[in-house]
Design a protein around this motif. Structure first.
Motif, PDB file in Angstrom:
ATOM      1  N   UNK A   1       0.827  -1.196   0.000  1.00 13.99           N
ATOM      2  CA  UNK A   1       0.000   0.000   0.000  1.00 13.99           C
ATOM      3  C   UNK A   1       0.877   1.268   0.000  1.00 13.99           C
ATOM      4  N   UNK A   2       1.986   1.228   0.729  1.00 14.90           N
ATOM      5  CA  UNK A   2       2.873   2.396   0.779  1.00 14.90           C
ATOM      6  C   UNK A   2       3.499   2.654  -0.584  1.00 14.90           C
ATOM      7  N   UNK A   3       3.932   1.595  -1.250  1.00 13.88           N
ATOM      8  CA  UNK A   3       4.552   1.783  -2.573  1.00 13.88           C
ATOM      9  C   UNK A   3       3.529   2.261  -3.603  1.00 13.88           C
ATOM     10  N   UNK A   4       2.294   1.739  -3.539  1.00 14.59           N
ATOM     11  CA  UNK A   4       1.238   2.242  -4.438  1.00 14.59           C
ATOM     12  C   UNK A   4       0.970   3.710  -4.159  1.00 14.59           C
ATOM     13  N   UNK A   5       0.952   4.061  -2.875  1.00 14.77           N
ATOM     14  CA  UNK A   5       0.706   5.448  -2.481  1.00 14.77           C
ATOM     15  C   UNK A   5       1.801   6.371  -3.038  1.00 14.77           C
ATOM     16  N   UNK A   6       3.032   5.969  -2.857  1.00 17.44           N
ATOM     17  CA  UNK A   6       4.146   6.769  -3.380  1.00 17.44           C
ATOM     18  C   UNK A   6       4.058   6.912  -4.901  1.00 17.44           C
ATOM     19  N   UNK A   7       3.724   5.831  -5.582  1.00 11.96           N
ATOM     20  CA  UNK A   7       3.624   5.874  -7.047  1.00 11.96           C
ATOM     21  C   UNK A   7       2.499   6.796  -7.504  1.00 11.96           C
ATOM     22  N   UNK A  51     -11.295   1.260  -8.144  1.00 11.34           N
ATOM     23  CA  UNK A  51     -12.277   1.283  -9.231  1.00 11.34           C
ATOM     24  C   UNK A  51     -11.959   0.095 -10.124  1.00 11.34           C
ATOM     25  N   UNK A  52     -12.884  -0.816 -10.229  1.00 16.84           N
ATOM     26  CA  UNK A  52     -12.648  -1.997 -11.039  1.00 16.84           C
ATOM     27  C   UNK A  52     -11.480  -2.825 -10.561  1.00 16.84           C
ATOM     28  N   UNK A  53     -11.247  -2.861  -9.245  1.00 20.99           N
ATOM     29  CA  UNK A  53     -10.143  -3.626  -8.691  1.00 20.99           C
ATOM     30  C   UNK A  53      -8.799  -2.933  -8.763  1.00 20.99           C
ATOM     31  N   UNK A  54      -8.759  -1.732  -9.281  1.00 22.82           N
ATOM     32  CA  UNK A  54      -7.518  -0.965  -9.435  1.00 22.82           C
ATOM     33  C   UNK A  54      -7.500   0.189  -8.433  1.00 22.82           C
ATOM     34  N   UNK A  55      -6.386   0.395  -7.751  1.00 24.72           N
ATOM     35  CA  UNK A  55      -6.258   1.512  -6.821  1.00 24.72           C
ATOM     36  C   UNK A  55      -6.098   2.788  -7.647  1.00 24.72           C
ATOM     37  N   UNK A  56      -7.036   3.732  -7.455  1.00 25.44           N
ATOM     38  CA  UNK A  56      -7.019   4.973  -8.233  1.00 25.44           C
ATOM     39  C   UNK A  56      -6.713   6.196  -7.375  1.00 25.44           C
ATOM     40  N   UNK A  57      -6.729   6.020  -6.056  1.00 24.50           N
ATOM     41  CA  UNK A  57      -6.363   7.116  -5.156  1.00 24.50           C
ATOM     42  C   UNK A  57      -5.944   6.516  -3.822  1.00 24.50           C
ATOM     43  N   UNK A  71      -1.810  13.101   5.769  1.00 27.54           N
ATOM     44  CA  UNK A  71      -0.456  13.516   5.430  1.00 27.54           C
ATOM     45  C   UNK A  71      -0.325  13.802   3.940  1.00 27.54           C
ATOM     46  N   UNK A  72      -0.527  12.777   3.111  1.00 26.91           N
ATOM     47  CA  UNK A  72      -0.383  12.932   1.661  1.00 26.91           C
ATOM     48  C   UNK A  72      -1.552  12.263   0.960  1.00 26.91           C
ATOM     49  N   UNK A  73      -1.839  12.735  -0.235  1.00 26.70           N
ATOM     50  CA  UNK A  73      -2.835  12.110  -1.098  1.00 26.70           C
ATOM     51  C   UNK A  73      -2.225  11.962  -2.484  1.00 26.70           C
ATOM     52  N   UNK A  74      -2.572  10.892  -3.144  1.00 26.06           N
ATOM     53  CA  UNK A  74      -2.131  10.674  -4.519  1.00 26.06           C
ATOM     54  C   UNK A  74      -3.265  10.052  -5.302  1.00 26.06           C
ATOM     55  N   UNK A  75      -3.288  10.273  -6.615  1.00 26.20           N
ATOM     56  CA  UNK A  75      -4.347   9.710  -7.444  1.00 26.20           C
ATOM     57  C   UNK A  75      -3.836   9.482  -8.854  1.00 26.20           C
ATOM     58  N   UNK A  76      -4.575   8.649  -9.558  1.00 18.60           N
ATOM     59  CA  UNK A  76      -4.250   8.321 -10.938  1.00 18.60           C
ATOM     60  C   UNK A  76      -4.575   9.538 -11.801  1.00 18.60           C
ATOM     61  N   UNK A  77      -3.582  10.144 -12.440  1.00  9.93           N
ATOM     62  CA  UNK A  77      -3.846  11.351 -13.222  1.00  9.93           C
ATOM     63  C   UNK A  77      -4.770  11.116 -14.415  1.00  9.93           C
ATOM     64  N   UNK A  78      -4.860   9.874 -14.889  1.00 15.95           N
ATOM     65  CA  UNK A  78      -5.790   9.578 -15.986  1.00 15.95           C
ATOM     66  C   UNK A  78      -7.237   9.780 -15.563  1.00 15.95           C
ATOM     67  N   UNK A  87     -12.564  11.940  -3.681  1.00 21.38           N
ATOM     68  CA  UNK A  87     -13.404  10.784  -3.364  1.00 21.38           C
ATOM     69  C   UNK A  87     -12.777   9.900  -2.288  1.00 21.38           C
ATOM     70  N   UNK A  88     -11.458   9.718  -2.319  1.00 19.42           N
ATOM     71  CA  UNK A  88     -10.819   8.899  -1.280  1.00 19.42           C
ATOM     72  C   UNK A  88     -10.911   9.598   0.074  1.00 19.42           C
ATOM     73  N   UNK A  89     -10.819  10.917   0.092  1.00 22.46           N
ATOM     74  CA  UNK A  89     -10.987  11.656   1.351  1.00 22.46           C
ATOM     75  C   UNK A  89     -12.428  11.559   1.852  1.00 22.46           C
TER      76      UNK A  89
END
Length: 116
Positions: A1-7, A51-57, A71-78, A87-89
């Protein structure tokens, strides 16, 4: 989860500006160690929106006493047009009472009057 978050954080505008944690290896390493240490004491969690089994945020959060702090938020720019970061918040706010036992307050650490 941390690596997905960083990405996800790096994939957006912060990565483009060089201010994402992955843009600075020392800061990314510190963040990983911080999360590991805090998680060992139930003082950190990552929230993910799928969304559809894919982490988008993703959000990273820390707990101190009976309060949780964003602390931080990240999301799929697409998917930026769909506002996955918001939405994740919103999902965290909706499910916090059921999921974060012993936490009385979740602080977005946003400025008063801002989107949160």
């Amino acid at each position: 989860a941390v690596e997905r978050h960083l990405a996800l954080e790096h994939a957006g505008w912060k990565g483009g500006r060089g201010t994402a944690l992955l843009s600075r290896p020392d800061e990314a390493g510190f963040f990983r160690a911080l999360v590991r240490g805090a998680a060992a004491h139930d003082a950190a969690f990552v929230g993910e929106l799928l969304a559809g089994g894919r982490v988008v945020a993703s959000t990273s959060n820390f707990v101190a006493g009976r309060q949780a702090f964003a602390f931080k938020v990240g999301w799929d720019p697409e998917l930026a047009r769909c506002s996955p970061g918001l939405l994740v918040d919103a999902a965290l706010a909706q499910h916090a009472a059921a999921l974060l036992h012993g936490v009385d307050l979740v602080d977005s650490c946003a400025d008063p009057g801002s989107y949160l």
